[in-house]
Design an enzyme around this catalytic site. Structure first.
Site, PDB file in Angstrom:
ATOM      1  N   PHE A 272       0.852  -1.310   0.004  1.00  0.00           N
ATOM      2  CA  PHE A 272      -0.089   0.014   0.085  1.00  0.00           C
ATOM      3  C   PHE A 272       0.670   1.197   0.091  1.00  0.00           C
ATOM      4  O   PHE A 272       0.540   2.168  -0.216  1.00  0.00           O
ATOM      5  CB  PHE A 272      -0.816  -0.145   1.200  1.00  0.00           C
ATOM      6  CG  PHE A 272      -0.340   0.443   2.573  1.00  0.00           C
ATOM      7  CD1 PHE A 272       0.150  -0.311   3.315  1.00  0.00           C
ATOM      8  CD2 PHE A 272      -0.450   1.913   2.877  1.00  0.00           C
ATOM      9  CE1 PHE A 272       0.865   0.114   4.461  1.00  0.00           C
ATOM     10  CE2 PHE A 272       0.206   2.392   4.031  1.00  0.00           C
ATOM     11  CZ  PHE A 272       0.729   1.364   4.987  1.00  0.00           C
ATOM     12  N   LYS A 273       2.085   1.133   0.527  1.00  0.00           N
ATOM     13  CA  LYS A 273       2.831   2.413   0.528  1.00  0.00           C
ATOM     14  C   LYS A 273       3.154   3.111  -0.825  1.00  0.00           C
ATOM     15  O   LYS A 273       3.380   4.287  -1.038  1.00  0.00           O
ATOM     16  CB  LYS A 273       4.362   2.059   1.155  1.00  0.00           C
ATOM     17  CG  LYS A 273       4.011   1.775   2.648  1.00  0.00           C
ATOM     18  CD  LYS A 273       5.421   1.503   3.434  1.00  0.00           C
ATOM     19  CE  LYS A 273       4.979   1.169   4.938  1.00  0.00           C
ATOM     20  NZ  LYS A 273       4.422   0.009   5.251  1.00  0.00           N
ATOM     21  N   ASP A 274       2.878   2.170  -2.027  1.00  0.00           N
ATOM     22  CA  ASP A 274       3.016   2.939  -3.340  1.00  0.00           C
ATOM     23  C   ASP A 274       1.939   3.825  -3.551  1.00  0.00           C
ATOM     24  O   ASP A 274       2.212   5.026  -4.269  1.00  0.00           O
ATOM     25  CB  ASP A 274       2.828   1.740  -4.378  1.00  0.00           C
ATOM     26  CG  ASP A 274       3.767   0.858  -4.529  1.00  0.00           C
ATOM     27  OD1 ASP A 274       4.852   1.160  -4.315  1.00  0.00           O
ATOM     28  OD2 ASP A 274       3.698  -0.343  -4.966  1.00  0.00           O
TER      29      ASP A 274
END
Ligand SMILES: *Cc1c(COP(=O)(O)O)cnc(C)c1O
Length: 465
Positions: A111-113
């Protein structure tokens, strides 16, 4: 919109300056001066819009006049262009009232993208119009570093150096950091553990002359711009499930409190969220704090969900700020006790506020494996160990109250953590086909001792491309 420090001792900044600064000069974290109020009508009109359009409408008031409407739309569009799913974050139903929000279709499968891809565009734009350059340094236990390298590769105003503990991250995570060949991104394998990496990054930021010489900047999860980008998928998924006419609950696998704080920010800005469930692995400082009222650090115990193996949750300071009635002096006091005595008592009314805003629970290692197996039996979906923590705690809470659909944030692709998944299901999940070349691509990394001078030298030299 201006941003104030949670410790009350820095002057307010606009979005661009708060983003470039990261941490406030008094050691606090930036929060918006007030929460915008998205009305029910406004939220209802998000339904059916593209992810990019929702991102634009939600982020607009937070960005203020730092970027024009056209610029913001352009950066958002570029940020999510490389995702492997047109919906960006599709919902998948796994049970009558439980849904996975798949946040792992970005270029590094976590999810950090969502935040990093957009923040990279905004950083590049802000620096290039100022005629400045910056060196981004960070420590990673896996997902943050690869997301940063992938997001900033090839941008000419920024160099990136990521310190990771040699031999202690998964092969997929390492290859995602070592195979990009752009000259401005570098992976540094440190002979030490994650805490050593983090400590060396801290040392470099505390070294005023090195900091200035290299124009150091940070993009860790306390950066307000990352939080703002993460609010978007709460709005996108809730409206897809019928908000604002229907309330939705969220369960969030939590480490640094960044992702769940973005959920709080969505609620504070008007999204009708029924329950925000904070889910921890065996490193359960946050769950213990909300249950017992004592915020006290312990040793990190390595788990199957390594991106949540954290004891001091940096973003929790933002919740404490709200909980104490936006009292910077009170927050400074709590943080001083945390640093000096290893913890503090939350006390009233802080504890009451936290319990009203967040439900919480934790998930043991054996329960993580069991949950991966159970989700697979139930639905045929294969979840990563972090997501399993969110599912387990969500289901504990859903038994008590079934009125709202429960959205579990699926924070990484299962193929990033094949060993735990194989234990549970008997097979190792495969990477999506667009990663076919990853196992063969040439790696480029530099090994260094856990030695500040050696690391600083490597960064000064810029390392061979
Ligand atoms: C970073 C990360 C988390 C924890 O997110 P926080 O914002 O630190 O709470 C959970 N799952 C995965 C896969 C991550 O990479």
């Amino acid at each position: 919109m201006r941003y104030v420090s949670t410790r009350g001792g820095s002057r307010p900044l606009n979005f661009e300056s708060a983003m470039l600064a990261g941490l406030a000069s008094d050691g606090g974290l930036y929060v918006p001066e007030y929460w915008p109020e998205f009305t029910k009508d406004f939220i209802a009109r998000l339904a059916g819009q593209s992810y990019e359009e929702i991102a634009f409408r939600i982020m607009r008031p937070f960005v203020g006049d730092s970027f024009s409407e056209g610029e913001l739309r352009g950066y958002i569009s570029r940020a999510y262009d490389g995702f492997g799913h047109a919906a960006r974050c599709p919902l998948v139903q796994i049970e009558s009232s439980s849904f996975l929000l798949e946040l792992f279709h970005g270029p590094t499968l976590a999810f950090k993208d969502f935040a990093m891809q957009l923040v990279a565009q905004l950083f590049q734009a802000a620096l290039s119009r100022r005629g400045e350059r910056a060196t981004i340094i960070g420590a990673t236990s896996g997902d943050t570093g690869s997301a940063a390298i992938e997001a900033f590769r090839g941008l000419d105003s920024v160099s990136v150096f990521i310190l990771f503990p040699e031999g202690r991250i998964s092969e997929v995570q390492r290859r995602q950091m070592t195979t990009p060949c752009d000259a401005n991104v570098h992976a540094l394998a440190v002979r030490g553990d994650f805490d050593d990496c983090q400590a060396r990054v801290k040392d470099m930021f505390n070294d005023a002359s090195f900091r200035q010489e290299m124009s150091l900047a940070g993009i860790n999860s306390i950066n307000w711009a990352r939080v703002a980008a993460q609010m978007v998928y709460y709005f996108a998924s809730a409206t897809a499930l019928g908000s604002p006419m229907r309330k939705v609950s969220f369960s969030v696998p939590t480490g640094n409190f960044g992702d769940i704080y973005a959920g709080y920010a969505a609620r504070a800005s008007g999204l009708p969220i029924e329950r925000l469930v904070l889910a921890t692995n065996q490193n359960d400082i946050l769950d213990r704090a909300i249950r017992s009222g004592q915020y006290r650090t312990a040793d990190v115990r390595p788990s199957l969900s390594p991106s949540m193996d954290i004891q001091v949750s940096s973003n929790f300071e933002r919740a404490l700020y709200e909980a104490s009635g936006r009292n910077g002096a009170a927050v400074s006091g709590m943080m001083a006790r945390l640093a000096g005595e290893g913890g503090f008592e939350l006390g009233e009314p802080v504890l009451a506020w936290l319990r009203e805003q967040f439900a919480s629970g934790n998930c043991r290692e054996d329960e993580t494996v069991e949950t991966i197996a159970e989700v697979f039996r139930h639905s045929g979906e294969v979840v990563c160990p972090h997501t399993a923590v969110g599912v387990k705690v969500a289901w504990d809470h859903a038994v008590a109250r079934r009125s709202a659909p429960m959205v579990i944030l699926a924070t990484a692709h299962s193929a990033k953590f094949p060993d735990a998944v194989k234990d549970a299901t008997g097979f190792a999940p495969e990477l999506p086909s667009r990663f076919d070349g990853l196992g063969q691509a040439a790696e480029r990394m530099h090994s260094v001792d856990n030695d500040l001078d050696e690391i600083k030298d490597a960064i000064r030299r810029g390392l061979p491309a």
